[in-house]
Enzyme design. Structure first.
Site, PDB file in Angstrom:
ATOM      1  CG  ASP A  70      60.890 -41.652 -22.027  1.00  0.00           C
ATOM      2  OD1 ASP A  70      60.025 -41.156 -22.778  1.00  0.00           O
ATOM      3  OD2 ASP A  70      61.442 -42.736 -22.263  1.00  0.00           O
TER       4      ASP A  70
ATOM      5  CD  GLU B 295      61.342 -39.252 -30.854  1.00  0.00           C
ATOM      6  OE1 GLU B 295      61.116 -40.001 -29.890  1.00  0.00           O
ATOM      7  OE2 GLU B 295      62.483 -38.845 -31.148  1.00  0.00           O
TER       8      GLU B 295
END
Length: 568
Positions: free
Chosen positions: A336, A519
């Site tokens: 996403d 991340e």
């Protein structure tokens, strides 16, 4: 009242007219109000006996956007917090309906201060801080020392908290991600095992089994507002990882949960006619059954409420609820967002996730079916073993028939237009990861990956630069692991090592500069990972796990090409 922080990492919000934005806002509020009212109404029919019912399930009204819809919309629309997820995670200090009523009574008063009202009535969470943690000079030592800082042993959530209760300690990714996440945790477990933290890995697996027992599936993350969707189904991989350590009893222990996980993803498949679709299942014209991503709701995501409203407003030719559903389905994918899901490959308002049969999801479902077959065999259930062996074989055949692009790579299938995608993405490596690919197709896929995706900092997610975080130039740890494992499985050791060492080199570069893991990374090695709805996050669970496991497989200065334990 603070607005959002300026940040080059963020995807710019779509440019929409005030009229379109107002329409999308009104739709979101109406749908939320109706959903909240329906959640409080008594059920008019019993659940179908064929569907296994969970032992407990929070009422949908317990999600923050439904518990106090007017207040929730006002706070998110005002951008009271830099991150929309912050208020979704805030806990009301008294009964939600009382807070909502108080807000409605006072909001039109002269001098009403929304920020003061929120801080008086809610406990607002802070991010998981790891930026200043200095626990080791080397990457491996730093990761080993970081696990305790990411581990939570919280008691049961307090009243009105959106967190879900978990019976065991769990590991969070870090930063804005304060709860346990589904597919993140498999990659976290890889690192925990290599760090000697096997008990923490076992606890994660047990937590996911408990979530299946409680809700009939594993939600996206351990929050009430994630219950309407799942994430890429890695539970069978978690079971397999634990079985490699503790033996075959693990398969027998978790067989009930494996089967319930499969039933969740396959719900409605039996009644489907060729060409039909329901929830997460599609039956193609030739009778093949494959899976897609979905979400049971068609409202804005609470953790990205205003982002979704603005995206819906940027697509005037589509009902806002349709856009909300597609955004939610894209969130279930874990990617996403990515150009994979976009009709024009560029604009988020064209998202069409549910029209695609993703190659990664169906490869994971093949592994789930093969694992159930294995577990049934070890539990002396021959009929079950035969059934799921057959299911796995049928899925593999469908992947080979429909999800292969003749130009030399696996790709998603558009089931409405009956065409395979022409886009090269890192998801193309999943059939190798699952052992589905033929040797010839594996070799062609390896060539495509080397020529189109390999970069100095690892494997690109896609080749397109769109501003979405699951596109170029980003390199994500889980996709590096899938590629390395899949390529090594088919004897493509040199490419597997190049991907691993390139990615490790980029992680080391950022670690040397900032003494932290993040991340996502820039595969070109010239910048830092970015894009998407929020700034780059520190921590970081799955990066730590993959890097720790890759360092074991490819020690610094090693020239060996280790053989994968499994063959194709």
């Amino acid at each position: 009242m603070r607005g959002p922080l300026p940040c080059a990492d963020r995807r710019p919000e779509p440019d929409v007219s005030p009229r379109r934005l107002e329409h999308a806002l009104r739709t979101a509020l109406v749908v939320l109000s109706l959903a909240s009212a329906a959640a409080c109404a008594p059920a008019t029919h019993p659940p179908r006996a064929s569907a296994p019912e969970p032992t407990q399930r929070p009422a949908p009204s317990e999600t923050p956007d439904r518990a106090y819809p007017a207040l929730f919309a006002a706070v998110q629309q005002a951008e009271l917090f830099d991150d929309q997820k912050t208020f979704a995670d805030a806990r009301p200090r008294r009964e939600p309906d009382q807070v909502q009523a108080d807000f409605l009574a006072r909001r039109d008063e002269s001098g009403f201060d929304l920020a003061a009202f929120v801080h008086a009535n809610f406990d607002v969470p802070a991010p998981v801080a790891t930026t200043d943690v200095k626990v080791g000079r080397t990457l491996a030592a730093h990761i080993d020392g970081l696990w305790p800082h990411l581990t939570r042993t919280d008691p049961a959530p307090k009243p009105h908290d959106s967190r879900l209760a978990l019976p065991h300690a769990y590991v969070v990714p870090g930063g804005r991600f304060r709860e346990m996440y589904y597919w993140d945790s498999y990659f976290t477990m890889l690192g925990l095992v290599e760090s000697g933290e096997r008990e923490r890995a076992r606890d994660l697996l047990a937590n996911f089994a408990a979530l299946i027992d409680a809700y009939g599936h594993i939600p996206n993350g351990a929050r009430t507002y994630y219950l309407s969707r799942s994430q890429p189904p890695y539970f069978s991989h978690m079971v397999e990882l634990e079985a490699r350590i503790d033996g075959d009893t693990v398969y027998r222990r978790y067989l009930p949960q494996l089967r319930r996980e499969h039933a969740f993803w396959m719900q409605g498949a039996q009644a489907l006619a060729p060409g039909g679709a329901t929830r997460r299942v599609v039956r193609l014209a030739d009778g093949s059954v494959l899976n897609r991503y979905w979400d049971d709701l068609d409202t804005p995501r609470p953790e990205a409420w205003l982002h979704d409203v603005r995206t819906a407003a940027s697509a005037p030719d589509r009902p806002p609820t349709q856009v909300f559903r597609e955004l939610r389905a894209g969130a279930e994918s874990g990617w996403d967002y990515s150009s994979r899901w976009l009709g024009d490959r560029r604009t988020l308002g064209t998202i069409r996730t549910t029209e695609l049969l993703p190659v990664d999801l169906n490869s994971l479902m093949h592994h789930l079916e093969a694992t159930i077959a294995l577990a049934c065999a070890k539990d002396a259930q021959p009929d079950c073993a035969r059934e799921f062996d057959q299911r796995a074989a049928q899925r593999a055949a469908a992947i080979e028939a429909h999800l292969w692009n003749a130009k030399g790579f696996y790709a998603d299938y558009d089931w409405k237009h009956r065409t395979v995608s022409t886009q090269v993405t890192a998801a193309a490596l999943y059939p190798l990861f699952a052992g589905i690919a033929s040797p010839q197709r594996a070799k062609l896929t390896a060539t495509t990956a080397r020529t189109q995706l390999l970069q100095p900092g690892g494997l690109l997610t896609t080749t397109l630069r769109t501003g979405q975080q699951w596109d170029a130039p980003n390199a994500w740890a889980p996709l590096q692991w899938v590629a390395v494992e899949g390529l090594a499985r088919y004897g493509e050791d040199a490419l597997a090592k190049d991907i691993a060492t390139n990615f490790l080199g980029e992680v080391q570069r950022v670690f040397d500069e900032r003494h932290k893991l993040v991340e996502k990374y820039d595969a070109t090695g010239r910048a830092h990972g970015g894009g998407g709805e929020y700034p780059l996050q520190d921590g970081f669970g799955w990066t730590n796990g993959v890097v720790r496991a890759l360092l074991v497989r490819y020690p610094p200065n090693s020239t060996a090409h280790p053989k994968h334990p499994d063959g194709p």
